[in-house]
Design a protein around this motif. Structure first.
Motif, PDB file in Angstrom:
ATOM      1  N   THR A 172       0.846  -1.191   0.000  1.00  0.00           N
ATOM      2  CA  THR A 172       0.000   0.000   0.000  1.00  0.00           C
ATOM      3  C   THR A 172       0.883   1.244   0.000  1.00  0.00           C
ATOM      4  O   THR A 172       1.736   1.402   0.877  1.00  0.00           O
ATOM      5  CB  THR A 172      -0.924   0.014   1.230  1.00  0.00           C
ATOM      6  N   LYS A 173       0.690   2.123  -0.963  1.00  0.00           N
ATOM      7  CA  LYS A 173       1.567   3.293  -1.094  1.00  0.00           C
ATOM      8  C   LYS A 173       1.290   4.326  -0.014  1.00  0.00           C
ATOM      9  O   LYS A 173       2.217   4.973   0.493  1.00  0.00           O
ATOM     10  CB  LYS A 173       1.401   3.912  -2.482  1.00  0.00           C
ATOM     11  N   ALA A 174       0.030   4.530   0.312  1.00  0.00           N
ATOM     12  CA  ALA A 174      -0.326   5.544   1.309  1.00  0.00           C
ATOM     13  C   ALA A 174      -1.706   5.227   1.870  1.00  0.00           C
ATOM     14  O   ALA A 174      -2.483   4.468   1.276  1.00  0.00           O
ATOM     15  CB  ALA A 174      -0.300   6.934   0.698  1.00  0.00           C
ATOM     16  N   ILE A 175      -1.996   5.818   3.010  1.00  0.00           N
ATOM     17  CA  ILE A 175      -3.270   5.568   3.691  1.00  0.00           C
ATOM     18  C   ILE A 175      -4.307   6.584   3.226  1.00  0.00           C
ATOM     19  O   ILE A 175      -4.045   7.792   3.234  1.00  0.00           O
ATOM     20  CB  ILE A 175      -3.097   5.675   5.221  1.00  0.00           C
ATOM     21  N   ASP A 176      -5.468   6.088   2.818  1.00  0.00           N
ATOM     22  CA  ASP A 176      -6.590   6.984   2.566  1.00  0.00           C
ATOM     23  C   ASP A 176      -7.667   6.725   3.623  1.00  0.00           C
ATOM     24  O   ASP A 176      -7.505   5.873   4.493  1.00  0.00           O
ATOM     25  CB  ASP A 176      -7.138   6.817   1.143  1.00  0.00           C
ATOM     26  N   GLU A 177      -8.739   7.477   3.555  1.00  0.00           N
ATOM     27  CA  GLU A 177      -9.777   7.378   4.589  1.00  0.00           C
ATOM     28  C   GLU A 177     -10.349   5.969   4.697  1.00  0.00           C
ATOM     29  O   GLU A 177     -10.694   5.515   5.790  1.00  0.00           O
ATOM     30  CB  GLU A 177     -10.914   8.374   4.296  1.00  0.00           C
ATOM     31  N   ALA A 178     -10.416   5.262   3.579  1.00  0.00           N
ATOM     32  CA  ALA A 178     -11.008   3.925   3.585  1.00  0.00           C
ATOM     33  C   ALA A 178     -10.144   2.919   4.329  1.00  0.00           C
ATOM     34  O   ALA A 178     -10.625   1.860   4.737  1.00  0.00           O
ATOM     35  CB  ALA A 178     -11.235   3.446   2.153  1.00  0.00           C
ATOM     36  N   LEU A 179      -8.866   3.234   4.525  1.00  0.00           N
ATOM     37  CA  LEU A 179      -7.941   2.293   5.158  1.00  0.00           C
ATOM     38  C   LEU A 179      -7.691   2.586   6.637  1.00  0.00           C
ATOM     39  O   LEU A 179      -6.910   1.878   7.276  1.00  0.00           O
ATOM     40  CB  LEU A 179      -6.597   2.309   4.418  1.00  0.00           C
ATOM     41  N   LEU A 180      -8.306   3.608   7.186  1.00  0.00           N
ATOM     42  CA  LEU A 180      -8.019   3.991   8.574  1.00  0.00           C
ATOM     43  C   LEU A 180      -8.326   2.867   9.560  1.00  0.00           C
ATOM     44  O   LEU A 180      -7.544   2.604  10.485  1.00  0.00           O
ATOM     45  CB  LEU A 180      -8.798   5.257   8.944  1.00  0.00           C
ATOM     46  N   ASP A 181      -9.447   2.186   9.372  1.00  0.00           N
ATOM     47  CA  ASP A 181      -9.797   1.084  10.289  1.00  0.00           C
ATOM     48  C   ASP A 181      -8.837  -0.091  10.118  1.00  0.00           C
ATOM     49  O   ASP A 181      -8.513  -0.782  11.095  1.00  0.00           O
ATOM     50  CB  ASP A 181     -11.241   0.626  10.059  1.00  0.00           C
ATOM     51  N   VAL A 182      -8.384  -0.323   8.886  1.00  0.00           N
ATOM     52  CA  VAL A 182      -7.420  -1.398   8.644  1.00  0.00           C
ATOM     53  C   VAL A 182      -6.123  -1.110   9.395  1.00  0.00           C
ATOM     54  O   VAL A 182      -5.542  -1.990  10.043  1.00  0.00           O
ATOM     55  CB  VAL A 182      -7.141  -1.541   7.128  1.00  0.00           C
ATOM     56  N   VAL A 183      -5.672   0.128   9.324  1.00  0.00           N
ATOM     57  CA  VAL A 183      -4.447   0.519  10.019  1.00  0.00           C
ATOM     58  C   VAL A 183      -4.628   0.438  11.526  1.00  0.00           C
ATOM     59  O   VAL A 183      -3.743  -0.033  12.248  1.00  0.00           O
ATOM     60  CB  VAL A 183      -4.031   1.949   9.592  1.00  0.00           C
ATOM     61  N   TYR A 184      -5.768   0.878  12.005  1.00  0.00           N
ATOM     62  CA  TYR A 184      -6.051   0.821  13.450  1.00  0.00           C
ATOM     63  C   TYR A 184      -5.959  -0.618  13.949  1.00  0.00           C
ATOM     64  O   TYR A 184      -5.350  -0.891  14.993  1.00  0.00           O
ATOM     65  CB  TYR A 184      -7.444   1.394  13.718  1.00  0.00           C
ATOM     66  N   ASP A 185      -6.547  -1.551  13.201  1.00  0.00           N
ATOM     67  CA  ASP A 185      -6.477  -2.966  13.581  1.00  0.00           C
ATOM     68  C   ASP A 185      -5.051  -3.501  13.475  1.00  0.00           C
ATOM     69  O   ASP A 185      -4.599  -4.275  14.322  1.00  0.00           O
ATOM     70  CB  ASP A 185      -7.405  -3.802  12.688  1.00  0.00           C
ATOM     71  N   ALA A 186      -4.330  -3.075  12.445  1.00  0.00           N
ATOM     72  CA  ALA A 186      -2.969  -3.572  12.232  1.00  0.00           C
ATOM     73  C   ALA A 186      -2.034  -3.158  13.360  1.00  0.00           C
ATOM     74  O   ALA A 186      -1.082  -3.872  13.684  1.00  0.00           O
ATOM     75  CB  ALA A 186      -2.431  -3.075  10.895  1.00  0.00           C
ATOM     76  N   LEU A 187      -2.300  -2.019  13.988  1.00  0.00           N
ATOM     77  CA  LEU A 187      -1.444  -1.556  15.084  1.00  0.00           C
ATOM     78  C   LEU A 187      -1.529  -2.462  16.311  1.00  0.00           C
ATOM     79  O   LEU A 187      -0.653  -2.409  17.175  1.00  0.00           O
ATOM     80  CB  LEU A 187      -1.826  -0.118  15.476  1.00  0.00           C
ATOM     81  N   ALA A 188      -2.555  -3.286  16.371  1.00  0.00           N
ATOM     82  CA  ALA A 188      -2.690  -4.226  17.485  1.00  0.00           C
ATOM     83  C   ALA A 188      -2.578  -5.668  17.015  1.00  0.00           C
ATOM     84  O   ALA A 188      -2.948  -6.595  17.744  1.00  0.00           O
ATOM     85  CB  ALA A 188      -4.024  -4.010  18.196  1.00  0.00           C
ATOM     86  N   ASP A 189      -2.076  -5.876  15.805  1.00  0.00           N
ATOM     87  CA  ASP A 189      -1.974  -7.231  15.261  1.00  0.00           C
ATOM     88  C   ASP A 189      -1.090  -8.104  16.152  1.00  0.00           C
ATOM     89  O   ASP A 189      -0.110  -7.627  16.740  1.00  0.00           O
ATOM     90  CB  ASP A 189      -1.398  -7.190  13.846  1.00  0.00           C
ATOM     91  N   GLU A 190      -1.440  -9.381  16.248  1.00  0.00           N
ATOM     92  CA  GLU A 190      -0.654 -10.306  17.071  1.00  0.00           C
ATOM     93  C   GLU A 190       0.748 -10.544  16.504  1.00  0.00           C
ATOM     94  O   GLU A 190       1.658 -10.952  17.219  1.00  0.00           O
ATOM     95  CB  GLU A 190      -1.382 -11.647  17.181  1.00  0.00           C
ATOM     96  N   ASP A 191       0.910 -10.235  15.218  1.00  0.00           N
ATOM     97  CA  ASP A 191       2.203 -10.423  14.567  1.00  0.00           C
ATOM     98  C   ASP A 191       2.994  -9.107  14.601  1.00  0.00           C
ATOM     99  O   ASP A 191       2.538  -8.075  14.096  1.00  0.00           O
ATOM    100  CB  ASP A 191       1.991 -10.866  13.120  1.00  0.00           C
ATOM    101  N   ALA A 192       4.199  -9.137  15.194  1.00  0.00           N
ATOM    102  CA  ALA A 192       4.998  -7.922  15.311  1.00  0.00           C
ATOM    103  C   ALA A 192       5.378  -7.360  13.942  1.00  0.00           C
ATOM    104  O   ALA A 192       5.496  -6.144  13.774  1.00  0.00           O
ATOM    105  CB  ALA A 192       6.261  -8.207  16.125  1.00  0.00           C
ATOM    106  N   GLY A 193       5.558  -8.234  12.959  1.00  0.00           N
ATOM    107  CA  GLY A 193       5.891  -7.785  11.609  1.00  0.00           C
ATOM    108  C   GLY A 193       4.778  -6.966  10.982  1.00  0.00           C
ATOM    109  O   GLY A 193       5.037  -5.993  10.270  1.00  0.00           O
ATOM    110  N   VAL A 194       3.542  -7.345  11.252  1.00  0.00           N
ATOM    111  CA  VAL A 194       2.394  -6.578  10.745  1.00  0.00           C
ATOM    112  C   VAL A 194       2.376  -5.199  11.394  1.00  0.00           C
ATOM    113  O   VAL A 194       2.147  -4.180  10.728  1.00  0.00           O
ATOM    114  CB  VAL A 194       1.074  -7.325  11.012  1.00  0.00           C
ATOM    115  N   ARG A 195       2.636  -5.148  12.701  1.00  0.00           N
ATOM    116  CA  ARG A 195       2.655  -3.854  13.393  1.00  0.00           C
ATOM    117  C   ARG A 195       3.756  -2.957  12.829  1.00  0.00           C
ATOM    118  O   ARG A 195       3.549  -1.751  12.629  1.00  0.00           O
ATOM    119  CB  ARG A 195       2.837  -4.050  14.903  1.00  0.00           C
ATOM    120  N   ARG A 196       4.924  -3.533  12.549  1.00  0.00           N
ATOM    121  CA  ARG A 196       6.019  -2.742  11.975  1.00  0.00           C
ATOM    122  C   ARG A 196       5.651  -2.193  10.598  1.00  0.00           C
ATOM    123  O   ARG A 196       5.958  -1.037  10.273  1.00  0.00           O
ATOM    124  CB  ARG A 196       7.297  -3.582  11.881  1.00  0.00           C
ATOM    125  N   GLU A 197       5.013  -3.028   9.768  1.00  0.00           N
ATOM    126  CA  GLU A 197       4.616  -2.569   8.437  1.00  0.00           C
ATOM    127  C   GLU A 197       3.572  -1.453   8.538  1.00  0.00           C
ATOM    128  O   GLU A 197       3.564  -0.525   7.719  1.00  0.00           O
ATOM    129  CB  GLU A 197       4.060  -3.733   7.604  1.00  0.00           C
TER     130      GLU A 197
END
Length: 202
Positions: A60-85
């Motif tokens: 994903t090149k950049a975050i748009d409004e449609a991806l805000l919830d995806v990013v919010y969930d990713a920040l708490a992902d059980e996988d540390a690599g997902v959180r880093r990305e």
């Protein structure tokens, strides 16, 4: 010519009855449904793997409004690599008001420590656009939020944060005061040595 018993004189019929040859509608439907379910399950399992989630964020090149919830969930992902990305994606995205509000919501989420920590790193990576938000959160009534905001300012190494951090060095909570002094040293601001010496004298 009919035989005396009333039956037909033609040759006996052979082959499989029609009912046995054609699958019943129920059987066909069940088979199709099973195949579809199996395919859907396989696709869902692939999409939910850590590798797939990391790849989605990385591509994903950049975050748009449609991806805000995806990013919010990713920040708490059980996988540390997902959180880093997710943090890297935030760092390369335009700091829109929606994104900053999402990070504020993540940093103050008391139910999920991993999300709060990742949001802190993401705000630090964002740099100056996050300064106003972090300055406000550094004086939040909750000591845990103040500490995370101070840590983010320290990681950002912004000299512009020194005024906020100087005030935080007088926080009523020892952990926040200590973190603020460490952050002051990281800013490299011209006033940093004076602030640190004053703290030693106090």
């Amino acid at each position: 010519m009919a035989d005396p018993s009333g039956g037909s004189t033609g040759p006996p019929r052979t082959g499989t009855p029609a009912a046995a040859r054609a699958p019943s509608p129920q059987s066909s439907s069940s088979s199709s449904s099973s195949s579809s379910s199996s395919s859907s399950s396989s696709s869902s399992g692939s999409a939910s793997s850590p590798d797939a989630r990391r790849r989605l964020l990385r591509d994903t090149k950049a975050i748009d409004e449609a991806l805000l919830d995806v990013v919010y969930d990713a920040l708490a992902d059980e996988d540390a690599g997902v959180r880093r990305e997710a943090i890297r994606l935030i760092a390369r995205s335009t700091p829109t008001p929606g994104l900053i509000l999402t990070l504020e919501r993540a940093l103050t989420d008391e139910a999920e420590l991993a999300r709060r920590s990742a949001a802190m790193e993401a705000l630090a990576a964002m740099g100056k656009p996050a300064l106003v938000l972090l300055g406000r959160l550094a004086h939040d009534p909750r000591a845990g939020v103040r500490r995370l905001a101070v840590d983010a300012l320290g990681l950002s190494r912004m000299p512009e944060a020194v005024d906020v951090l100087e005030r935080c060095a007088r926080d009523p909570q020892p952990a926040v005061r200590s973190a603020a002094l460490e952050a002051v040293a990281r800013t490299g601001a011209a006033r940093a040595p004076t602030i640190l010496l004053r703290a030693v004298d106090d």
